[in-house]
Design a protein around this motif. Structure first.
Motif, PDB file in Angstrom:
ATOM      1  N   PHE A  64       0.808  -1.225   0.000  1.00  0.00           N
ATOM      2  CA  PHE A  64       0.000   0.000   0.000  1.00  0.00           C
ATOM      3  C   PHE A  64       0.841   1.275   0.000  1.00  0.00           C
ATOM      4  O   PHE A  64       0.355   2.327  -0.408  1.00  0.00           O
ATOM      5  CB  PHE A  64      -0.960  -0.018   1.194  1.00  0.00           C
ATOM      6  CG  PHE A  64      -1.961  -1.133   1.114  1.00  0.00           C
ATOM      7  CD1 PHE A  64      -3.026  -1.071   0.231  1.00  0.00           C
ATOM      8  CD2 PHE A  64      -1.822  -2.267   1.908  1.00  0.00           C
ATOM      9  CE1 PHE A  64      -3.942  -2.102   0.139  1.00  0.00           C
ATOM     10  CE2 PHE A  64      -2.737  -3.316   1.827  1.00  0.00           C
ATOM     11  CZ  PHE A  64      -3.800  -3.232   0.937  1.00  0.00           C
ATOM     12  N   THR A  65       2.079   1.208   0.445  1.00  0.00           N
ATOM     13  CA  THR A  65       2.933   2.402   0.370  1.00  0.00           C
ATOM     14  C   THR A  65       3.237   2.766  -1.079  1.00  0.00           C
ATOM     15  O   THR A  65       3.479   3.927  -1.391  1.00  0.00           O
ATOM     16  CB  THR A  65       4.255   2.180   1.126  1.00  0.00           C
ATOM     17  OG1 THR A  65       4.831   0.947   0.702  1.00  0.00           O
ATOM     18  CG2 THR A  65       4.040   2.173   2.627  1.00  0.00           C
ATOM     19  N   GLU A  66       3.213   1.788  -1.957  1.00  0.00           N
ATOM     20  CA  GLU A  66       3.518   2.046  -3.363  1.00  0.00           C
ATOM     21  C   GLU A  66       2.421   2.881  -4.027  1.00  0.00           C
ATOM     22  O   GLU A  66       2.707   3.753  -4.858  1.00  0.00           O
ATOM     23  CB  GLU A  66       3.687   0.733  -4.128  1.00  0.00           C
ATOM     24  CG  GLU A  66       4.066   0.933  -5.578  1.00  0.00           C
ATOM     25  CD  GLU A  66       4.286  -0.384  -6.302  1.00  0.00           C
ATOM     26  OE1 GLU A  66       5.256  -0.476  -7.077  1.00  0.00           O
ATOM     27  OE2 GLU A  66       3.480  -1.328  -6.097  1.00  0.00           O
ATOM     28  N   SER A  67       1.185   2.649  -3.656  1.00  0.00           N
ATOM     29  CA  SER A  67       0.057   3.349  -4.302  1.00  0.00           C
ATOM     30  C   SER A  67      -0.347   4.636  -3.594  1.00  0.00           C
ATOM     31  O   SER A  67      -1.303   5.292  -4.002  1.00  0.00           O
ATOM     32  CB  SER A  67      -1.152   2.412  -4.380  1.00  0.00           C
ATOM     33  OG  SER A  67      -1.522   1.959  -3.088  1.00  0.00           O
ATOM     34  N   ALA A  68       0.369   5.009  -2.543  1.00  0.00           N
ATOM     35  CA  ALA A  68       0.015   6.226  -1.796  1.00  0.00           C
ATOM     36  C   ALA A  68       0.134   7.458  -2.690  1.00  0.00           C
ATOM     37  O   ALA A  68       1.132   7.613  -3.409  1.00  0.00           O
ATOM     38  CB  ALA A  68       0.922   6.385  -0.584  1.00  0.00           C
ATOM     39  N   PRO A  69      -0.862   8.346  -2.689  1.00  0.00           N
ATOM     40  CA  PRO A  69      -0.829   9.523  -3.563  1.00  0.00           C
ATOM     41  C   PRO A  69       0.260  10.517  -3.198  1.00  0.00           C
ATOM     42  O   PRO A  69       0.592  11.395  -4.001  1.00  0.00           O
ATOM     43  CB  PRO A  69      -2.222  10.143  -3.372  1.00  0.00           C
ATOM     44  CG  PRO A  69      -2.679   9.665  -2.035  1.00  0.00           C
ATOM     45  CD  PRO A  69      -2.089   8.293  -1.876  1.00  0.00           C
ATOM     46  N   THR A  70       0.827  10.409  -2.004  1.00  0.00           N
ATOM     47  CA  THR A  70       1.860  11.355  -1.591  1.00  0.00           C
ATOM     48  C   THR A  70       3.236  11.019  -2.155  1.00  0.00           C
ATOM     49  O   THR A  70       4.171  11.811  -2.025  1.00  0.00           O
ATOM     50  CB  THR A  70       1.930  11.428  -0.057  1.00  0.00           C
ATOM     51  OG1 THR A  70       1.770  10.119   0.480  1.00  0.00           O
ATOM     52  CG2 THR A  70       0.840  12.325   0.501  1.00  0.00           C
ATOM     53  N   ASN A  71       3.422   9.858  -2.765  1.00  0.00           N
ATOM     54  CA  ASN A  71       4.673   9.594  -3.480  1.00  0.00           C
ATOM     55  C   ASN A  71       4.739  10.520  -4.690  1.00  0.00           C
ATOM     56  O   ASN A  71       3.815  10.552  -5.507  1.00  0.00           O
ATOM     57  CB  ASN A  71       4.739   8.139  -3.952  1.00  0.00           C
ATOM     58  CG  ASN A  71       4.861   7.153  -2.812  1.00  0.00           C
ATOM     59  OD1 ASN A  71       5.633   7.368  -1.887  1.00  0.00           O
ATOM     60  ND2 ASN A  71       4.099   6.069  -2.873  1.00  0.00           N
ATOM     61  N   SER A  72       5.809  11.268  -4.805  1.00  0.00           N
ATOM     62  CA  SER A  72       5.882  12.244  -5.895  1.00  0.00           C
ATOM     63  C   SER A  72       6.270  11.565  -7.207  1.00  0.00           C
ATOM     64  O   SER A  72       6.814  10.457  -7.233  1.00  0.00           O
ATOM     65  CB  SER A  72       6.892  13.331  -5.557  1.00  0.00           C
ATOM     66  OG  SER A  72       8.222  12.820  -5.601  1.00  0.00           O
ATOM     67  N   GLN A  73       6.004  12.275  -8.307  1.00  0.00           N
ATOM     68  CA  GLN A  73       6.351  11.753  -9.626  1.00  0.00           C
ATOM     69  C   GLN A  73       7.863  11.590  -9.774  1.00  0.00           C
ATOM     70  O   GLN A  73       8.336  10.645 -10.420  1.00  0.00           O
ATOM     71  CB  GLN A  73       5.809  12.686 -10.716  1.00  0.00           C
ATOM     72  CG  GLN A  73       4.290  12.722 -10.811  1.00  0.00           C
ATOM     73  CD  GLN A  73       3.701  11.350 -11.087  1.00  0.00           C
ATOM     74  OE1 GLN A  73       4.149  10.644 -11.999  1.00  0.00           O
ATOM     75  NE2 GLN A  73       2.705  10.959 -10.324  1.00  0.00           N
ATOM     76  N   LEU A  74       8.625  12.508  -9.172  1.00  0.00           N
ATOM     77  CA  LEU A  74      10.080  12.390  -9.244  1.00  0.00           C
ATOM     78  C   LEU A  74      10.550  11.137  -8.508  1.00  0.00           C
ATOM     79  O   LEU A  74      11.438  10.413  -8.990  1.00  0.00           O
ATOM     80  CB  LEU A  74      10.738  13.631  -8.646  1.00  0.00           C
ATOM     81  CG  LEU A  74      12.266  13.628  -8.629  1.00  0.00           C
ATOM     82  CD1 LEU A  74      12.836  13.520 -10.038  1.00  0.00           C
ATOM     83  CD2 LEU A  74      12.802  14.884  -7.936  1.00  0.00           C
ATOM     84  N   PHE A  75       9.971  10.864  -7.350  1.00  0.00           N
ATOM     85  CA  PHE A  75      10.313   9.639  -6.620  1.00  0.00           C
ATOM     86  C   PHE A  75      10.042   8.405  -7.481  1.00  0.00           C
ATOM     87  O   PHE A  75      10.880   7.498  -7.586  1.00  0.00           O
ATOM     88  CB  PHE A  75       9.511   9.569  -5.320  1.00  0.00           C
ATOM     89  CG  PHE A  75       9.502   8.213  -4.666  1.00  0.00           C
ATOM     90  CD1 PHE A  75      10.600   7.770  -3.934  1.00  0.00           C
ATOM     91  CD2 PHE A  75       8.415   7.360  -4.809  1.00  0.00           C
ATOM     92  CE1 PHE A  75      10.608   6.503  -3.347  1.00  0.00           C
ATOM     93  CE2 PHE A  75       8.416   6.102  -4.226  1.00  0.00           C
ATOM     94  CZ  PHE A  75       9.511   5.679  -3.497  1.00  0.00           C
TER      95      PHE A  75
END
Length: 444
Positions: free
Chosen positions: A314-325
């Motif tokens: 679920f950490t992979e799909s979190a919306p707070t992961n930025s596009q650069l990350f």
């Protein structure tokens, strides 16, 4: 006798009133036609109006300005029931031909009968926010005709009965519409754009700062005061022009209405300027608008902590992961041999082995990057300072990604209020000089 004469005079006067009302041409014009004839006349009136503008019509369509911004549409109606249409809904601002009809019901309405650009606002499976799931952009493709005003055509929308005006378009409107796209891209931001936005209001004597939570897809933002002594909030619905953004409703600052935010390419800001030093600015920021002490949990002498990002969880799909990350993570996998991939990225502090960034993989052994945790108390962030690698030197495939976590400018640490399915506390790590942001669970 006097009473008799008065009575006669009243009868004569009453007869005169009746005679006058029966000969009124205004009344005749209203009631000579039956309802069907009146509707047919209105149908012809609207059709003639739609065809009357040599360069067509322009409408900035706010489907619901309490949660959505405005979308510019251009229409050129043709005599054969066809219409050429363009919009700035997305990057495709080209002219598309479709069909329309003027339909009779309880009133006369304009209906776009085949798929067109305006239908993009009514598709229920295309929604800009979670609150609008299954509702789309709340748009219509049927509009009830309500007459004219100062050359504009007045419609009411079918769904929520809001007014929509068609104003006569100019040739420049068709030429300028594609120029909205670069402006939209500027305020939306790219993969390397700062993650945070601020609204800065200057009343000529003092500056107030607001956290501007902006949804580019909805074209809508909520500006919340950063002053703890007030709960002032502005809701701003945006539409776009070739030079900037129009804000609805206008911001009122010292009695002045500020609505036209012009894009400044030098500062990358959107600025609405009044008189006497009054202004409002929408700008990007690498630093979070609200700094916290959440980073202190990682400092030397604190308890052992372990934070982890996991691929396929679920950490992979979190919306707070930025596009650069996401881009940099994909870059690691692209550089690895076939059958080898990243499985997790973890940060350990105050562990018996020290402080380290722990990279685990499918298909190969884990890699440790040992670091010192340095506090930046002024900036309310930490710096992960390089000590050594378990591999001796930095692996080439980790170099770019790891540089964001060990940014000399530091990283911001935030304890989030939301959960990711499990009960674990969620923390985000955000680069102080980039748009890198990684979402993690606290694992201990």
């Amino acid at each position: 006798m006097k009473i008799k004469y008065i009575y006669k005079y009243l009868l004569v006067a009453f007869a005169a009133i009746l005679l006058g009302s029966c000969t009124s041409t205004e009344a005749d014009s209203k009631f000579d036609q039956n309802p069907i004839d009146r509707l047919n006349a209105r149908e012809k009136e609207l059709n003639d109006l739609l065809l009357s503008s040599a360069d067509g019509w322009k409408a900035v369509y706010y489907t619901d300005s309490t949660q959505l911004g405005g979308f510019t549409h251009l229409f050129k109606f043709l005599p054969d029931g066809k219409v050429d249409m363009a919009s700035d809904f997305d990057g495709d601002t080209g002219v598309k031909r479709s069909q329309y009809d003027i339909q009779l019901g309880s009133t006369v309405s304009l209906v776009f009968t085949t798929a067109s650009r305006i239908h993009l606002l009514s598709e229920s499976d295309n929604y800009p926010t979670a609150a609008l799931r299954g509702k789309g952009y709340l748009g219509d493709f049927q509009f009830f005709y309500y007459g004219q005003e100062n050359g504009d055509i007045i419609f009411k929308t079918n769904r929520n009965f809001k007014e929509l005006r068609f104003v006569k378009a100019k040739p420049q409107d068709w030429t300028d519409l594609p120029k909205n796209t670069p402006i939209i891209e500027k305020i939306t931001g790219g993969i390397t754009s700062p993650l945070f936005r601020l609204l800065e209001i200057n009343d000529g004597s003092a500056v107030k700062l607001f956290d501007f939570d902006f949804n580019p897809k909805a074209r809508f933002g909520i500006a919340t005061s950063l002053d703890a002594s007030t709960n002032q909030i502005y809701n701003l619905a945006l539409s776009y022009t070739p030079t900037g953004a129009i804000v609805k409703p206008a911001l009122v600052v010292k009695g002045q209405k500020l609505s036209n935010f012009v894009y400044d390419s030098v500062s990358n800001n959107f600025i609405a300027t009044g008189t006497g030093g009054v202004s409002a600015t929408i700008r990007f920021s690498n630093a979070p608008p609200r700094l916290t002490d959440d980073y202190k949990i990682l400092l030397p002498g604190k308890i052992f902590t372990n934070f982890g990002y996991y691929v396929g969880d679920f950490t992979e799909s979190a919306p707070t992961n930025s596009q650069l990350f996401k881009k940099e993570l994909a870059g690691i996998n692209a550089a690895l041999p076939a059958g080898v991939s990243v499985s997790s990225i973890q940060i350990y502090t105050n562990h018996s082995l020290g402080n380290f960034i722990y990279y685990t993989f499918v298909g190969r052994a884990a890699i440790f990057h040992y670091v010192d945790v340095v506090e930046d108390a002024t900036g309310k962030k930490i710096i992960l300072k390089h000590k050594s690698w378990s591999t001796g030197t930095v692996p080439a495939f980790l170099k770019n990604f790891d540089s964001y976590l060990t940014d000399p400018s530091g990283i911001y640490v935030k304890k989030e209020s939301y959960k990711l399915t499990y009960s674990n506390t969620v923390y985000t790590f955000t680069g102080a000089s980039s748009s890198f942001r990684m979402n993690t669970w606290q694992l201990n």
